[in-house]
Motif scaffolding. Structure first.
Motif, PDB file in Angstrom:
ATOM      1  N   GLY A  57      47.924 -11.857  49.976  1.00  0.00           N
ATOM      2  CA  GLY A  57      47.046 -11.948  50.756  1.00  0.00           C
ATOM      3  C   GLY A  57      46.071 -10.428  51.563  1.00  0.00           C
ATOM      4  O   GLY A  57      45.593 -10.157  50.021  1.00  0.00           O
ATOM      5  N   LEU A  58      45.840 -10.279  51.475  1.00  0.00           N
ATOM      6  CA  LEU A  58      44.658  -9.289  51.428  1.00  0.00           C
ATOM      7  C   LEU A  58      45.022  -7.404  50.475  1.00  0.00           C
ATOM      8  O   LEU A  58      44.172  -7.461  50.338  1.00  0.00           O
ATOM      9  CB  LEU A  58      45.311  -8.177  53.278  1.00  0.00           C
ATOM     10  N   PRO A  59      46.150  -7.038  50.486  1.00  0.00           N
ATOM     11  CA  PRO A  59      46.855  -6.414  49.127  1.00  0.00           C
ATOM     12  C   PRO A  59      46.262  -6.653  48.126  1.00  0.00           C
ATOM     13  O   PRO A  59      45.973  -5.944  47.472  1.00  0.00           O
ATOM     14  CB  PRO A  59      47.745  -5.770  48.986  1.00  0.00           C
ATOM     15  N   MET A  60      45.859  -7.831  47.547  1.00  0.00           N
ATOM     16  CA  MET A  60      45.867  -8.617  46.362  1.00  0.00           C
ATOM     17  C   MET A  60      44.420  -9.184  45.762  1.00  0.00           C
ATOM     18  O   MET A  60      43.734  -8.470  45.387  1.00  0.00           O
ATOM     19  CB  MET A  60      46.099 -10.081  46.299  1.00  0.00           C
ATOM     20  N   ILE A  61      43.192  -8.299  47.388  1.00  0.00           N
ATOM     21  CA  ILE A  61      41.721  -7.815  47.147  1.00  0.00           C
ATOM     22  C   ILE A  61      41.986  -6.953  46.830  1.00  0.00           C
ATOM     23  O   ILE A  61      40.384  -6.344  45.607  1.00  0.00           O
ATOM     24  CB  ILE A  61      41.321  -8.700  48.421  1.00  0.00           C
ATOM     25  N   ALA A 118      27.288  -7.786  54.533  1.00  0.00           N
ATOM     26  CA  ALA A 118      27.118  -6.689  53.696  1.00  0.00           C
ATOM     27  C   ALA A 118      27.333  -8.341  52.501  1.00  0.00           C
ATOM     28  O   ALA A 118      26.445  -8.339  50.949  1.00  0.00           O
ATOM     29  CB  ALA A 118      28.365  -6.274  53.204  1.00  0.00           C
ATOM     30  N   VAL A 119      28.434  -9.469  52.725  1.00  0.00           N
ATOM     31  CA  VAL A 119      27.252 -10.883  51.178  1.00  0.00           C
ATOM     32  C   VAL A 119      26.697 -10.371  50.871  1.00  0.00           C
ATOM     33  O   VAL A 119      26.410 -11.412  49.786  1.00  0.00           O
ATOM     34  CB  VAL A 119      28.719 -11.791  52.251  1.00  0.00           C
ATOM     35  N   ALA A 163      33.421  -6.519  42.692  1.00  0.00           N
ATOM     36  CA  ALA A 163      34.636  -5.318  42.864  1.00  0.00           C
ATOM     37  C   ALA A 163      33.208  -4.836  44.898  1.00  0.00           C
ATOM     38  O   ALA A 163      34.053  -4.465  45.761  1.00  0.00           O
ATOM     39  CB  ALA A 163      34.051  -4.387  42.514  1.00  0.00           C
ATOM     40  N   PHE A 164      32.504  -4.813  44.587  1.00  0.00           N
ATOM     41  CA  PHE A 164      31.483  -4.798  45.454  1.00  0.00           C
ATOM     42  C   PHE A 164      31.414  -5.791  46.970  1.00  0.00           C
ATOM     43  O   PHE A 164      32.006  -6.361  48.236  1.00  0.00           O
ATOM     44  CB  PHE A 164      29.746  -4.870  45.571  1.00  0.00           C
ATOM     45  N   PHE A 165      31.540  -7.255  46.324  1.00  0.00           N
ATOM     46  CA  PHE A 165      31.578  -8.729  46.964  1.00  0.00           C
ATOM     47  C   PHE A 165      33.357  -8.573  47.850  1.00  0.00           C
ATOM     48  O   PHE A 165      33.432  -8.346  49.452  1.00  0.00           O
ATOM     49  CB  PHE A 165      31.353 -10.373  46.018  1.00  0.00           C
TER      50      PHE A 165
END
Length: 147
Positions: free
Chosen positions: A71-75, A126-127, A113-115
């Motif tokens: 989930g979140l850690p993969m981002i 910010a997207v 990385a920004f996205f």
């Protein structure tokens, strides 16, 4: 001239390498903590199913998935991988390798990385500027380097 540039940029490269190692360590610690939270969510969801609270159980499983390593850690891992690949592209660029893959890597990896960082921080406002930046960055790259 190239040697002088390498000597000048060495401290910056060293600092970025140390920062990358530190952030990778923090990502590992954060992933371990999220794994523990995921286990609690799954056990809570199973207890809710046993008690007959199906809606809370499903919510617990969804939250458990978000806290899982998928989930979140993969981002966060993808953001770190994008930044590392961006550094590799700069190293290749300064070594004289200026192929299409290197130029596109210098263009696409920071945008990814920004996205993903904006998504991870729930900064959905910010997207739109990030997508605009990506479009302009790719257009500039194609006009100046691919033509």
């Amino acid at each position: 001239m190239r040697f002088i540039l390498k000597v000048i940029l060495f401290p910056i490269s060293l600092i970025l390498s140390i920062l990358t190692a530190f952030l990778t360590f923090l990502l590992g610690v954060g992933t371990a903590l999220l794994y523990i939270v995921m286990i609690f969510c799954i056990f809570g969801a199973l207890a809710s199913f046993v008690q007959g609270e199906i809606g809370i159980g499903i919510s617990g499983l969804v939250i458990g998935f978000l806290f899982s390593p998928y989930g979140l850690p993969m981002i966060g891992a993808t953001v770190i991988a994008s930044v590392l690949l961006y550094y590799v592209c700069w190293i290749l660029y300064y070594q004289g390798v200026m192929g299409v893959a290197v130029i596109l890597g210098l263009t696409i990896f920071p945008c990814i990385a920004f996205f993903l960082f904006a998504i991870d921080r729930h900064n959905y406002v910010a997207v739109v500027p990030i997508l605009l930046f990506t479009t302009c960055h790719l257009t500039y790259t194609f006009i100046n380097f691919m033509a």
